[in-house]
Design an enzyme around this catalytic site. Structure first.
Site, PDB file in Angstrom:
ATOM      1  N   ARG A 266     -23.677  -0.301  66.239  1.00 56.65           N
ATOM      2  CA  ARG A 266     -24.201  -0.767  67.523  1.00 56.65           C
ATOM      3  C   ARG A 266     -25.570  -1.389  67.327  1.00 56.65           C
ATOM      4  O   ARG A 266     -26.447  -0.805  66.701  1.00 56.65           O
ATOM      5  CB  ARG A 266     -24.310   0.420  68.493  1.00 56.65           C
TER       6      ARG A 266
ATOM      7  N   ASP B 248     -20.729   3.111  72.570  1.00 54.25           N
ATOM      8  CA  ASP B 248     -21.727   3.363  73.610  1.00 54.25           C
ATOM      9  C   ASP B 248     -21.653   4.845  73.943  1.00 54.25           C
ATOM     10  O   ASP B 248     -20.575   5.349  74.286  1.00 54.25           O
ATOM     11  CB  ASP B 248     -21.418   2.508  74.842  1.00 54.25           C
TER      12      ASP B 248
ATOM     13  N   ARG C 250     -19.272  -3.900  72.336  1.00 55.21           N
ATOM     14  CA  ARG C 250     -19.985  -2.977  71.465  1.00 55.21           C
ATOM     15  C   ARG C 250     -19.017  -2.054  70.749  1.00 55.21           C
ATOM     16  O   ARG C 250     -17.970  -1.705  71.285  1.00 55.21           O
ATOM     17  CB  ARG C 250     -21.008  -2.169  72.252  1.00 55.21           C
TER      18      ARG C 250
END
Length: 184
Positions: free
Chosen positions: A103, A116, A113
């Site tokens: 990330r 998260d 991404r």
């Protein structure tokens, strides 16, 4: 009898830890050597298990539509963690895990991404701090079904300290059919 001893050992370990956290997990980008978003979430749960963090519960992984400009479907899940870490220290640990999974923070919300990790709720209630930017409960907790659905699987009776409603009640309200505006 073995199951009772095992449960007792687990309970003693968890009760020795100070805080419980509800964490949201999301991914919509594959990672070489790890795999697709669902596999990344499985690996992230394993990465959360450390000497000072216990994963107490984890939800099933669900798929959800992207928010914002990203076009890829998301894999989402939730976990309850037990730890002695205060919120800023846990946030740093979560960001370290995100970085380990590739990330990068570009300052643009809602981009694709690999991972998260968000603190959604904390057993001690409300936390607000500007450095690092951290608000508990998560500001968007009540407005995201992809957060509420997995959270309701593992912590349906956990109360939002702002509204006093349980996760189950928040999810029900979110999914309740909305009235049409008679003026339209």
């Amino acid at each position: 009898m073995i199951a009772d001893r095992s449960f007792t050992a687990v309970w003693l370990r968890i009760s020795s830890l100070t805080y419980l956290y509800l964490i949201g997990l999301g991914s919509n980008q594959s990672l070489p050597l790890v795999g697709r978003p669902h596999q990344i979430l499985d690996q992230a749960i394993a990465a959360l298990e450390m000497d000072d963090i216990d994963v107490f519960a984890q939800s099933a992984v669900i798929s959800s539509a992207p928010v914002g400009p990203s076009r890829r479907q998301y894999a989402n899940a939730a976990a309850v963690l037990a730890t002695t870490l205060a919120p800023p220290a846990l946030l740093q640990r979560l960001q370290d895990i995100e970085a380990h999974f590739g990330r990068t923070r570009r300052g643009q919300p809602w981009q694709a991404r690999t991972l998260d990790l968000d603190i959604l709720l904390w057993s001690e209630g409300i936390w607000a701090e500007s450095q690092p930017h951290l608000s508990i409960p998560h500001p968007a907790l009540r407005t995201r079904n992809f957060v509420l659905t997995p959270a309701a699987m593992i912590a349906p009776d956990w109360r939002d300290p702002v509204t006093g409603l349980t996760i189950r009640q928040l999810q029900t309200r979110f999914n309740r059919p909305k009235r049409l505006d008679p003026a339209l």
